[in-house]
Design a protein around this motif. Structure first.
Motif, PDB file in Angstrom:
ATOM      1  N   UNK A  15     -13.111  27.182  38.139  1.00 45.88           N
ATOM      2  CA  UNK A  15     -13.816  26.248  37.255  1.00 45.88           C
ATOM      3  C   UNK A  15     -13.877  26.826  35.834  1.00 45.88           C
ATOM      4  N   UNK A  16     -13.518  26.012  34.861  1.00 40.42           N
ATOM      5  CA  UNK A  16     -13.534  26.455  33.464  1.00 40.42           C
ATOM      6  C   UNK A  16     -14.961  26.377  32.918  1.00 40.42           C
ATOM      7  N   UNK A  17     -15.384  27.443  32.282  1.00 41.20           N
ATOM      8  CA  UNK A  17     -16.716  27.485  31.697  1.00 41.20           C
ATOM      9  C   UNK A  17     -16.613  27.682  30.179  1.00 41.20           C
ATOM     10  N   UNK A  18     -17.583  27.167  29.409  1.00 44.46           N
ATOM     11  CA  UNK A  18     -17.497  27.200  27.934  1.00 44.46           C
ATOM     12  C   UNK A  18     -17.942  28.535  27.337  1.00 44.46           C
ATOM     13  N   UNK A  19     -17.331  29.628  27.797  1.00 41.34           N
ATOM     14  CA  UNK A  19     -17.772  30.947  27.344  1.00 41.34           C
ATOM     15  C   UNK A  19     -17.554  31.141  25.839  1.00 41.34           C
ATOM     16  N   UNK A  20     -16.454  30.615  25.310  1.00 40.40           N
ATOM     17  CA  UNK A  20     -16.174  30.799  23.880  1.00 40.40           C
ATOM     18  C   UNK A  20     -17.189  30.041  23.027  1.00 40.40           C
ATOM     19  N   UNK A  21     -17.543  28.823  23.454  1.00 42.20           N
ATOM     20  CA  UNK A  21     -18.510  28.028  22.707  1.00 42.20           C
ATOM     21  C   UNK A  21     -19.880  28.698  22.675  1.00 42.20           C
ATOM     22  N   UNK A  22     -20.158  29.516  23.666  1.00 39.32           N
ATOM     23  CA  UNK A  22     -21.431  30.222  23.734  1.00 39.32           C
ATOM     24  C   UNK A  22     -21.380  31.586  23.049  1.00 39.32           C
ATOM     25  N   UNK A  23     -20.255  31.894  22.408  1.00 43.01           N
ATOM     26  CA  UNK A  23     -20.194  33.099  21.590  1.00 43.01           C
ATOM     27  C   UNK A  23     -19.602  34.315  22.268  1.00 43.01           C
ATOM     28  N   UNK A  24     -19.149  34.195  23.516  1.00 40.49           N
ATOM     29  CA  UNK A  24     -18.538  35.344  24.196  1.00 40.49           C
ATOM     30  C   UNK A  24     -17.061  35.447  23.845  1.00 40.49           C
ATOM     31  N   UNK A  25     -16.561  36.672  23.781  1.00 44.73           N
ATOM     32  CA  UNK A  25     -15.128  36.909  23.649  1.00 44.73           C
ATOM     33  C   UNK A  25     -14.499  36.827  25.043  1.00 44.73           C
ATOM     34  N   UNK A  26     -13.181  36.649  25.078  1.00 46.78           N
ATOM     35  CA  UNK A  26     -12.516  36.504  26.374  1.00 46.78           C
ATOM     36  C   UNK A  26     -12.695  37.745  27.241  1.00 46.78           C
ATOM     37  N   UNK A  27     -12.578  38.938  26.617  1.00 48.31           N
ATOM     38  CA  UNK A  27     -12.726  40.150  27.414  1.00 48.31           C
ATOM     39  C   UNK A  27     -14.171  40.335  27.884  1.00 48.31           C
ATOM     40  N   UNK A  28     -15.125  39.825  27.098  1.00 43.73           N
ATOM     41  CA  UNK A  28     -16.522  39.898  27.527  1.00 43.73           C
ATOM     42  C   UNK A  28     -16.748  38.991  28.741  1.00 43.73           C
ATOM     43  N   UNK A  29     -16.147  37.815  28.691  1.00 41.61           N
ATOM     44  CA  UNK A  29     -16.273  36.909  29.838  1.00 41.61           C
ATOM     45  C   UNK A  29     -15.649  37.526  31.086  1.00 41.61           C
TER      46      UNK A  29
END
Length: 749
Positions: A15-29
């Protein structure tokens, strides 16, 4: 829509989650997925995104901030240091004082009134959470060009917000600064500080201990305002086009906060609270994860029990909301009824939302389903740590080579007089009473010094006269020229201001305001400033009790000047011995303490007269600063001086102008041998103060300075109704007052 439970997350890894919109970087996610061993639920993602933001996790700054713990030993006064809501120091007679400075910069640009008001509210709750009664606030401010139309939008709103909230709380505003510079145009700095007083035995910490103990959320209902407010809004740069994030700015209610203060202090007095945490940046995400990770067990929370202002809020929004005037207390089961009764008495909504468990997990439930199952430390303390690249900027050498010594100086006495008037009327040097008159500085009846004094001072014990003083300072122009020296100059000036009032400096808090940490130039400035501050605190013996880092104060490529603001707290045995800045009695002798050199880099004169910034800032001699402080404190205690004013922004002429106007007495000044009138009046050499000495004390005072090795020069006498620089010019106080006091009202009234 299917509720995103922990079980559902484990079963639906793609499932795709809006991690970038919430300010996380890809490696942080990806790191979050690794920690959990699965994808996060929407609620878990919300928690990690706000708690791992720059504002909450210090991910770009923590490797540098470690110097404060490694280099600077705690002194005997330290009771609580870095890591809690605020630091606590012992001020004697069984009293402890807690103090802290924080930033609310980005929200205050977007919505000046509410951004500034909730900055005051948040710092006051930090003080309450330590177990203390708040007794005063301070407000160091940095605004854009005073003539810019947007400054006329931001400053009045900010001042109204600070005054409106603080005045309603009944807290005196006793100190702070207002500085204008075009570098802050798109990123004004609204720093807020607070002081609280308690007995030693009343100190409380943010930890959830004791399985079975109840977690009580009390205060205002949770609403949609401030979702991701300070946490995410302050963790990125603004773009060039707009303040576009109004819904992210919290909305404050000072009357609710006043009830919260009294309710909390009554609960403390009855020993009802095991642990406590205010809800500020990151809201419930922060309060639950920090309480659980600092305690001895885990925590289970029923999110359905959170009182809401908006019934449509999702679990993610409830966890991210930064609605104001809320706190979280951990209370033993047998004391819950009494705690709730106190809340009801004060008309404060209180709800049991969870309990401490004997596990090591933070578990949150919604509609009977588990939506969060995390190790709370991974949320609250184990966020990313970045070693951002940094390097001395390519332009730094050229900036320092552009020395202010080449600037044209006044050619004659008439030009010298004209430049004095221009300096004292410039927005940065002009009287700030238009601002401070909007604040109640004397409510509660314990304020003994407030703006425009060198430091604010509050009486702690009415019977003995015990008091504390606080000063905040920071010169971004100096730090731009040399961030290491600039940070030490901020520390030295704040330290000197406290000592000038007669109080002994004890400890510091700081608010470190910088541009984007992703810019190697900015990170070099930050690293150098931290190094300078840590080295300076080590030499002065003033430990860092805590503070705040505010990064991303940048619009596009344009970063603010590096602006480390330093708050120094001091103690005075008897506030009756305080030293004001006002020259009060004619015939008293004026002495200059310290040495004056040709130091004009970053000076007010170079800015006001020539619009210039370049060269090197004044040199710092911290051993001399300690000696000067000791002399000022001793002279105050022993009645040898009646007035003292530190020399800093604007030099001697600015200090003498303020002291003369404050006391309504003029001064005759004589230029000392070896100095020209221009350098005498405008130099900003550090480690200096001007004092007025009763003639009966002159010999005792000069003997003390001589015995201690502090240079002391008689420069004049309190006399008349003008500042008369012998052989150069005279300026009537009436003319000076008009120039000094009409600038700010003329711009903003």
């Amino acid at each position: 829509m299917t509720l995103d439970t922990v079980k559902h997350a484990a079963e639906t890894p793609d499932v795709k989650l809006p991690w970038a919109e919430l300010g996380l970087k890809e490696d942080e996610y990806e790191r979050v997925r690794e920690i959990l061993g699965r994808r996060p639920t929407g609620a878990e993602l919300a928690m990690y995104s706000v708690m791992w933001s720059e504002h909450c996790s210090y991910k770009s700054s923590k490797i540098h901030l470690k110097q404060f713990g490694e280099k600077v030993p705690e002194n005997d006064a330290m009771l609580v240091g870095i890591g809690e809501n605020a630091g606590v120091v012992d001020v004697g007679q069984g009293y402890a004082v807690t103090f802290k400075v924080e930033s609310h910069n980005h929200p205050s640009y977007v919505e000046p009134y509410q951004g500034a008001a909730t900055g005051v509210g948040g710092i006051v709750r930090d003080i309450i959470a330590m177990g203390a009664r708040p007794v005063a606030v301070v407000d160091p401010l940095r605004m854009g060009d005073a003539q810019h139309p947007d400054t006329k939008r931001v400053l009045p709103g900010v001042v109204a917000g600070i005054g409106g909230y603080g005045n309603c709380l009944g807290l005196p505003n006793i100190g702070g600064e207002l500085v204008f510079d075009a570098c802050y145009q798109g990123n004004p700095l609204v720093n807020a500080g607070a002081i609280g007083v308690m007995r030693h035995e009343d100190i409380h910490l943010a930890k959830a201990s004791g399985p079975g103990n109840k977690v009580i959320l009390y205060g205002a209902r949770t609403g949609g305002d401030g979702i991701g407010g300070a946490s995410i809004l302050a963790s990125e740069t603004f773009d060039d086009t707009k303040p576009s994030k109004r819904p992210a700015v919290q909305v404050g209610d000072p009357f609710q906060e006043k009830l919260l203060i009294e309710c909390t202090l009554e609960a403390f007095a009855e020993k009802l609270v095991v642990g406590i945490q205010d809800l500020g940046a990151a809201g419930l995400s922060c309060a639950t994860s920090e309480l659980a990770s600092n305690g001895s067990g885990g925590m289970r929370v029923e999110l359905d029990d959170v009182p809401l202002r908006d019934s449509t809020l999702t679990p993610e929004e409830i966890l991210m909301s930064e609605s104001q005037e809320r706190m979280c207390a951990v209370v033993e089961p047998e004391k819950v009824e009494r705690f709730l009764a106190i809340c009801e008495k004060w008309d404060v909504i209180a709800t049991v939302v969870g309990e401490v468990t004997d596990g090591d997990r933070l578990e949150i439930f919604w509609h009977g389903e588990q939506i969060v199952d995390v190790d709370p430390r991974t949320v609250a303390h184990d966020g990313p740590v970045y070693e951002r690249p940094y390097a001395r900027p390519s332009w730094q050498d050229a900036l320092q080579a552009d020395d202010a010594g080449k600037l044209a100086r006044p050619a004659n006495s008439a030009e010298l007089r004209e430049q004095v008037l221009k300096l004292v009327a410039a927005p940065n040097q002009a009287a700030k009473s238009w601002v401070t008159d909007q604040y109640d500085r004397f409510v509660q009846g314990n304020t003994v010094l407030a703006q425009p004094e060198d430091s604010g001072m509050i009486r702690v014990n009415e019977e003995t006269g015990l008091g504390v003083a606080i000063a905040t300072d920071g010169n971004g122009r100096f730090a731009k020229l040399d961030p290491y020296t600039g940070a030490q100059l901020a520390l030295a000036e704040s330290y000197r201001n406290v000592a000038a009032s007669g109080a002994k400096p004890l400890a510091i808090s700081d608010c470190l305001n910088f541009g984007s940490p992703e810019d190697p130039d900015v990170m070099w400035q930050f690293a150098e400033a931290i190094r300078g501050l840590a080295d300076g605190c080590l030499e002065l013996g003033t430990p860092v009790t805590g503070g705040n880092v505010s990064l991303y104060n940048q619009t596009g490529e344009a970063a603010i000047h590096p602006t480390p603001v330093v708050a120094v707290l001091g103690v005075i045995d008897d506030v009756a011995r305080r030293t004001p800045i006002a020259f009060q009695e004619e015939g008293q002798l004026l002495y200059l303490l310290g040495e004056t050199h040709e130091e004009f880099g970053g000076s007010a004169w170079s800015q006001v007269v020539h619009g210039h910034l370049g060269g090197l800032p004044p040199k710092v001699d911290l051993a001399r600063e300690k000696l000067l402080a000791e002399i000022l404190i001793s002279a105050s205690r022993d009645g040898m001086i009646d007035a003292a004013h530190d020399l800093s922004d604007g030099g001697l002429v600015q200090a003498v102008t303020e002291s003369c106007l404050r006391g309504g007495k003029g001064a005759r000044l004589v230029v000392p041998d070896g100095l020209d009138a221009f350098t005498f009046l405008f130099s900003e050499s550090a480690g200096r103060a001007v004092v007025s000495v009763p003639r009966s004390e002159e010999l005792r005072f000069t003997d003390m300075c001589g015995a201690r090795g502090l240079p002391v020069t008689r420069i004049g006498v309190v006399d008349g109704d003008a500042i008369d620089v012998q052989g150069e010019f005279a300026l009537p106080l009436s003319e000076l007052r008009t120039a000094h006091e009409e600038t700010i009202p003329g711009l903003f009234a």
